[in-house]
Design an enzyme around this catalytic site. Structure first.
Site, mmCIF file in Angstrom:
data_model
loop_
_atom_site.group_PDB
_atom_site.id
_atom_site.type_symbol
_atom_site.label_atom_id
_atom_site.label_comp_id
_atom_site.label_asym_id
_atom_site.label_seq_id
_atom_site.Cartn_x
_atom_site.Cartn_y
_atom_site.Cartn_z
ATOM 1 N N ASP A 179 1.328 -1.316 0.158
ATOM 2 C CA ASP A 179 0.115 -0.188 -0.007
ATOM 3 C C ASP A 179 1.385 1.643 0.144
ATOM 4 O O ASP A 179 1.702 1.656 1.174
ATOM 5 C CB ASP A 179 -0.683 0.406 1.413
ATOM 6 C CG ASP A 179 -2.109 0.783 1.350
ATOM 7 O OD1 ASP A 179 -1.710 2.231 0.188
ATOM 8 O OD2 ASP A 179 -2.971 1.448 2.319
ATOM 9 N N ILE A 180 0.949 1.891 -0.905
ATOM 10 C CA ILE A 180 1.598 3.440 -1.260
ATOM 11 C C ILE A 180 1.514 4.256 -0.352
ATOM 12 O O ILE A 180 2.403 5.075 -0.233
ATOM 13 C CB ILE A 180 2.117 3.248 -2.529
ATOM 14 C CG1 ILE A 180 0.700 4.012 -3.362
ATOM 15 C CG2 ILE A 180 2.174 2.317 -3.890
ATOM 16 C CD1 ILE A 180 0.885 5.460 -4.645
ATOM 17 N N VAL B 204 -15.155 13.115 -12.822
ATOM 18 C CA VAL B 204 -15.693 14.197 -11.871
ATOM 19 C C VAL B 204 -16.667 14.597 -11.830
ATOM 20 O O VAL B 204 -16.927 15.965 -11.486
ATOM 21 C CB VAL B 204 -15.932 14.075 -14.044
ATOM 22 C CG1 VAL B 204 -16.333 15.845 -14.843
ATOM 23 C CG2 VAL B 204 -14.481 13.955 -14.995
ATOM 24 N N SER C 210 0.845 10.681 -16.411
ATOM 25 C CA SER C 210 0.026 11.472 -17.429
ATOM 26 C C SER C 210 -0.056 11.957 -18.063
ATOM 27 O O SER C 210 0.300 13.864 -17.765
ATOM 28 C CB SER C 210 -1.886 11.600 -16.390
ATOM 29 O OG SER C 210 -2.722 11.938 -17.280
ATOM 30 N N TYR D 259 -5.750 16.210 -10.342
ATOM 31 C CA TYR D 259 -5.495 14.903 -10.032
ATOM 32 C C TYR D 259 -4.181 15.688 -11.622
ATOM 33 O O TYR D 259 -2.766 14.842 -11.422
ATOM 34 C CB TYR D 259 -5.877 14.134 -11.537
ATOM 35 C CG TYR D 259 -5.215 13.244 -12.270
ATOM 36 C CD1 TYR D 259 -5.322 11.776 -12.195
ATOM 37 C CD2 TYR D 259 -5.530 12.961 -13.843
ATOM 38 C CE1 TYR D 259 -5.144 10.507 -12.295
ATOM 39 C CE2 TYR D 259 -4.597 12.146 -14.345
ATOM 40 C CZ TYR D 259 -4.043 10.706 -13.663
ATOM 41 O OH TYR D 259 -3.959 9.943 -14.358
ATOM 42 N N GLY D 260 -3.938 16.230 -11.973
ATOM 43 C CA GLY D 260 -3.302 17.091 -12.802
ATOM 44 C C GLY D 260 -2.378 18.238 -11.868
ATOM 45 O O GLY D 260 -0.783 17.467 -12.362
ATOM 46 N N LYS E 203 0.023 14.681 -10.920
ATOM 47 C CA LYS E 203 0.727 14.087 -11.984
ATOM 48 C C LYS E 203 2.131 15.553 -12.234
ATOM 49 O O LYS E 203 3.689 14.824 -12.779
ATOM 50 C CB LYS E 203 -0.020 13.553 -12.858
ATOM 51 C CG LYS E 203 -0.964 12.709 -13.186
ATOM 52 C CD LYS E 203 -0.232 11.458 -12.245
ATOM 53 C CE LYS E 203 -1.005 9.947 -12.501
ATOM 54 N NZ LYS E 203 -0.346 8.792 -12.638
ATOM 55 N N VAL F 194 -6.720 5.308 -21.452
ATOM 56 C CA VAL F 194 -7.220 3.072 -21.097
ATOM 57 C C VAL F 194 -8.419 2.973 -21.160
ATOM 58 O O VAL F 194 -8.739 3.239 -19.889
ATOM 59 C CB VAL F 194 -5.886 2.445 -20.353
ATOM 60 C CG1 VAL F 194 -5.450 0.834 -20.453
ATOM 61 C CG2 VAL F 194 -4.440 3.397 -21.384
#
Ligand code: NAP
Length: 276
Positions: free
Chosen positions: A62-63, A96, A139, A193-194, A197, A230
């Protein structure tokens, strides 16, 4: 201690991580570890590969949990004396339409995608053997989020002298700014999220630079990449690539031949270096 080469993929009980393990089972000349935070989901995934005639080993990871990361580190050290391939794939994204307050989304997303990935690297990078390969799954959302940052932030994130401490400070500031609802005024884009990443891509650039400075003769290659859009639980059924197709760029980077001197410290998609 075993001399067999060893590869580890984080968050690989499903989705792209699972497909990366599947490809490595076919192509990597050594032991491949499928890891998952939930042991039963992990064991089920190993059994699924077994049914395809492929053999992966399982280890819990578990990271978000430093103890779990350190248990894997100690296991790898003891059994293999290090590791040869590390793919940091584990990640999360709120949907979203999720109505969770943005500040909570920011904290939770950064916790796993940036801080968790960084903790894995802190513990495991020192174990990576000469000619090792490290792949951080980022991403294209990191590039678009970078474009949405203020000029000042963009300059910092593109800098060739930014340190890991500077980056941690910036990622922490983003989370704090969302709590005070001043993130837009402070030059951040409205994507947790952006930004997480951006953290992964910039961390990879810093780590590659550090490897150049401290372990130049070890020929380790470390890169960030985007798998593409994906079809997984994260991106949904409308995405354009299958998980096996999404695994192609991460696997290409994980298996760069021993005489390759690049790519290193780059961000790639479709096996092509992208401008950061
Ligand atoms: P996914 O199907 O949701 O799988 C994510 C994996 O990460 C799962 O195995 C999940 O485990 C694991 N995970 C989450 N938090 C974890 C933690 N704290 N510790 C260990 N494992 C954890 O997502 P995916 O689409 O395959 O995404 C894989 C990576 O590709 C992510 O980094 C994602 O950001 C990136 N990516 C995906 C796309 C896309 O279109 N799908 C595009 C760009 C980048 P559980 O099953 O226990 O939740």
């Amino acid at each position: 201690m075993s001399n067999v080469p060893v590869a580890v993929v984080t968050g690989s009980n499903k989705g792209i991580g699972f497909a990366i393990v599947r490809a490595l089972c076919k192509q990597f000349p050594g032991d491949v570890y499928l890891t998952a935070r939930d042991p039963s989901r992990g064991q089920d995934a190993v059994a699924k590969l077994q049914a395809e005639g492929l053999h992966a080993f399982f280890h819990q990871l578990d990271i978000d949990d430093l103890q779990s990361i350190r248990a894997l580190r100690d296991f790898l050290k003891e059994k293999y004396g290090g590791l040869n391939v590390l793919v940091n794939n584990a990640g999360i994204a709120f949907k979203v339409l999720d109505t969770t307050p943005f500040a909570v989304q920011a904290e939770v997303t950064l916790k796993t995608n940036f801080f968790g990935t960084r903790n894995v690297c802190t513990e495991l990078l020192p174990l990576v053997k000469p000619y090792g390969r490290v792949v951080n799954v980022s991403s294209m959302a990191s590039s678009s989020a970078l474009g949405g940052c203020s000029q000042e932030l963009q300059q910092k994130f593109r800098s060739n002298t930014i340190t890991e401490d500077d980056l941690v400070e910036l990622m922490t500031k983003f989370v704090e700014d969302t709590k005070k609802n001043v993130h837009e005024k402070e030059g951040w884009p409205s994507t947790a999220y952006g930004v997480s990443k951006i953290g992964v891509t910039v961390l990879s650039r810093i780590q590659a630079r550090m490897l150049n400075e401290t372990r130049k003769g070890d020929h380790i290659l470390l890169n960030a990449c985007c798998p593409g859009w994906v079809r997984t639980d994260m991106a949904g059924p409308k995405a354009t690539k299958s998980p096996d197709e999404g695994a192609e760029t991460p696997v290409y980077l994980a298996l760069l031949p021993s005489d390759a001197d690049g790519p290193h410290g780059q961000f790639l998609s479709n096996k092509t270096v992208r401008t950061w």
